[in-house]
Structure formats: C-alpha cells, structure tokens
Scaffold this motif. Structure first.
Motif, mmCIF file in Angstrom:
data_model
loop_
_atom_site.group_PDB
_atom_site.id
_atom_site.type_symbol
_atom_site.label_atom_id
_atom_site.label_comp_id
_atom_site.label_asym_id
_atom_site.label_seq_id
_atom_site.Cartn_x
_atom_site.Cartn_y
_atom_site.Cartn_z
ATOM 1 N N THR A 109 0.767 -1.342 -0.001
ATOM 2 C CA THR A 109 -0.063 -0.010 -0.041
ATOM 3 C C THR A 109 0.961 1.190 0.099
ATOM 4 O O THR A 109 0.702 2.315 -0.618
ATOM 5 C CB THR A 109 -0.821 0.097 1.309
ATOM 6 N N GLY A 110 2.012 1.202 0.819
ATOM 7 C CA GLY A 110 2.801 2.540 0.680
ATOM 8 C C GLY A 110 3.455 2.541 -0.396
ATOM 9 O O GLY A 110 3.518 3.736 -0.860
ATOM 10 N N ALA A 111 4.072 1.650 -1.143
ATOM 11 C CA ALA A 111 4.784 1.686 -2.182
ATOM 12 C C ALA A 111 3.920 2.148 -3.473
ATOM 13 O O ALA A 111 4.345 2.940 -4.094
ATOM 14 C CB ALA A 111 5.515 0.133 -2.678
ATOM 15 N N GLU A 112 2.531 1.776 -3.368
ATOM 16 C CA GLU A 112 1.741 2.047 -4.542
ATOM 17 C C GLU A 112 1.478 3.484 -4.231
ATOM 18 O O GLU A 112 1.280 4.366 -5.293
ATOM 19 C CB GLU A 112 0.532 1.209 -4.410
ATOM 20 N N SER A 113 1.274 3.943 -3.231
ATOM 21 C CA SER A 113 0.859 5.372 -2.967
ATOM 22 C C SER A 113 2.133 6.157 -3.315
ATOM 23 O O SER A 113 2.098 7.360 -3.978
ATOM 24 C CB SER A 113 0.682 5.666 -1.567
ATOM 25 N N LEU A 114 3.293 5.934 -2.987
ATOM 26 C CA LEU A 114 4.521 6.680 -3.341
ATOM 27 C C LEU A 114 4.908 6.671 -4.661
ATOM 28 O O LEU A 114 5.328 7.702 -5.322
ATOM 29 C CB LEU A 114 5.653 6.320 -2.486
ATOM 30 N N ILE A 115 4.682 5.451 -5.512
ATOM 31 C CA ILE A 115 4.904 5.483 -6.922
ATOM 32 C C ILE A 115 3.990 6.289 -7.556
ATOM 33 O O ILE A 115 4.339 7.170 -8.364
ATOM 34 C CB ILE A 115 4.682 4.114 -7.349
ATOM 35 N N GLY A 116 2.784 6.316 -7.118
ATOM 36 C CA GLY A 116 1.670 7.297 -7.788
ATOM 37 C C GLY A 116 2.093 8.739 -7.430
ATOM 38 O O GLY A 116 1.675 9.641 -8.435
ATOM 39 N N ALA A 117 2.861 8.927 -6.483
ATOM 40 C CA ALA A 117 3.026 10.380 -6.189
ATOM 41 C C ALA A 117 4.375 10.884 -6.930
ATOM 42 O O ALA A 117 5.125 11.789 -6.807
ATOM 43 C CB ALA A 117 3.234 10.550 -4.771
ATOM 44 N N GLY A 118 5.053 9.887 -7.564
ATOM 45 C CA GLY A 118 6.137 10.020 -8.360
ATOM 46 C C GLY A 118 7.515 9.710 -8.153
ATOM 47 O O GLY A 118 8.420 10.162 -8.443
ATOM 48 N N ALA A 119 7.458 8.767 -6.970
ATOM 49 C CA ALA A 119 8.997 8.226 -6.324
ATOM 50 C C ALA A 119 9.518 7.204 -7.640
ATOM 51 O O ALA A 119 8.986 6.484 -8.006
ATOM 52 C CB ALA A 119 8.694 7.361 -4.969
ATOM 53 N N ARG A 120 10.861 7.846 -7.802
ATOM 54 C CA ARG A 120 11.498 6.840 -8.564
ATOM 55 C C ARG A 120 12.572 5.812 -7.976
ATOM 56 O O ARG A 120 12.885 4.739 -8.303
ATOM 57 C CB ARG A 120 12.627 7.697 -9.275
ATOM 58 N N TRP A 121 12.504 6.236 -6.449
ATOM 59 C CA TRP A 121 13.210 4.936 -5.491
ATOM 60 C C TRP A 121 12.442 4.708 -4.377
ATOM 61 O O TRP A 121 11.881 5.678 -3.862
ATOM 62 C CB TRP A 121 14.667 5.584 -5.399
ATOM 63 N N LEU A 122 12.384 3.408 -3.982
ATOM 64 C CA LEU A 122 11.596 3.122 -2.605
ATOM 65 C C LEU A 122 12.557 2.552 -1.690
ATOM 66 O O LEU A 122 13.301 1.565 -2.002
ATOM 67 C CB LEU A 122 10.554 2.206 -2.958
#
Length: 216
Positions: free
Chosen positions: A73-86
């Motif tokens: 859930t956290g990864a999906e949210s941050l990828i949606g916000a534009g994260a290139r690195w998790l």
C-alpha cells in the motif's frame, strides 16, 4: 522523488525514534531530490498516528494486520506520487544519516542491507551467540530484511511488488526481483539498528526468529 515506507502496528513506543532517524537521512546534504516519508498504520489502536502527525509525517491506514499489504500500500501510494526509488524500513529500526545516500550510490535496481541488534539484554547469551554464528554481515551476504531494503520503482513494478503476505514478504519480493533480472547489491556497508524485543508485531518476523534461537 525518493519514497520511504514504514509499516507500523502499535509502535508508539519506538516510532518517534525511527522517524527522527529517517528525517535525518532525508536531510543529508548530498541528496539533491525531495524525500517523502510515509507511515502505513496497520490496524493501530495506540498513539502511532498521533506521533506521525506531530512530526509532520504522512500516514495511510490499512486493517489487514498484514505487513506485505502494508508495504504494498505504501509503495503504490509513493509510486503514484512520483517516487523513482523506494526505501523500506521498520518502525522499531534506526537508520543511519547516510542510509538513503548509500542506497542510491550503489546504482543498482535493488539494495539489500544488513541489520545489527540494538541490545541483547532481554535475551540469553545463547541467543546472541547462536545469532552471531549464523549471521554474516559481509559484502555479498544473502540476508534479506524489510527493515533495510531499497528498490528502483521500475524494477519493483516489473517484479510485481510486495505480495500480501503476513511474513517473508521481503524475501518473496527479492526472489521476484532476481527472476526479473534485477541487478541487486548485497552490502554490509549500510546497516541499520533494529530492536531485539521479544514481543512480535509480525508472526514469523525478526522477534519470532530470535525467540526460536533459544531452543535451536
């Protein structure tokens, strides 16, 4: 943007210290892009949400008591916000000021780091000795910890992301990354400090592993 995901289930006792360490890592002078930290509150009934709010950290809420779902859930949210690195850690863990910089310096699709234990005071000498005989914090190690994992968003998505598993979701992700041909760096140069508490927040997690060493 760099995204940091921290799952938490009733972690009010340790969460503030974890977030302080991540905020320090996010403010490292060699980072030239923003860092967004996200605490995923998984079935919390304590003050974890209040602590994150007081520190200006964004939160999401899940109800599954499932660490794999929380990380996903956290990864999906941050990828949606534009994260290139998790980057992933746990709420009972302290990262170093260089944690994020060193992950990025590896120039890999994923970085698997090591962990060290904060204190062995609550465990017998047998547990410590057994743990240290089995754990190899060296370059090229093969340890996998959700408390110290970084992955390129593209590679993460190509591998299918975290499975909604109650345990070992980190191991499954890394195996999926390997099958997808990701370049993975296994390094001991970027360790984190995690709790040796006996009270497990995740069945078959690190706390349960330490307890199993008592009778191993």
């Amino acid at each position: 943007m760099i995204g940091v995901v921290i799952p938490a289930h009733n972690e009010e006792a340790l969460l503030r210290h974890c977030l302080e360490s991540v905020l320090t890592a996010a403010a490292h002078p060699l980072l030239d892009e923003p860092v967004e930290i996200l605490v995923v509150l998984d079935s919390c009934s304590d003050g974890s949400a209040r602590i994150a709010e007081q520190m200006g950290i964004k939160t999401l809420t899940t109800r599954g008591r499932n660490v794999g779902e929380a990380r996903w859930t956290g990864a999906e949210s941050l990828i949606g916000a534009g994260a290139r690195w998790l980057a992933f850690t746990d709420a009972d863990t302290l990262v170093s000021p260089q944690w994020l910089v060193r992950q990025l310096d590896c120039r890999a699709d994923a970085v698997c780091g090591t962990v060290s234990v904060d204190s062995w005071d609550t465990h017998s000498p047998r547990v410590q000795a057994r743990y240290e005989s089995l754990y190899q914090p060296v370059e090229g190690h093969r340890h996998i910890h959700g408390a110290n994992l970084g992955v390129c968003s593209i590679a993460y998505q190509r591998a299918g992301g975290f499975k909604h598993l109650q345990a070992h979701e980190d191991v499954h992700l890394v195996r999926d990354l390997e099958r997808a041909g990701a370049r993975i760096v296994w390094t001991a140069s970027n360790s984190v400090v995690t709790s040796a508490r006996k009270e497990s927040r995740c069945r078959q997690g690190f706390a349960d592993y330490l307890l199993s060493l008592e009778t191993a």
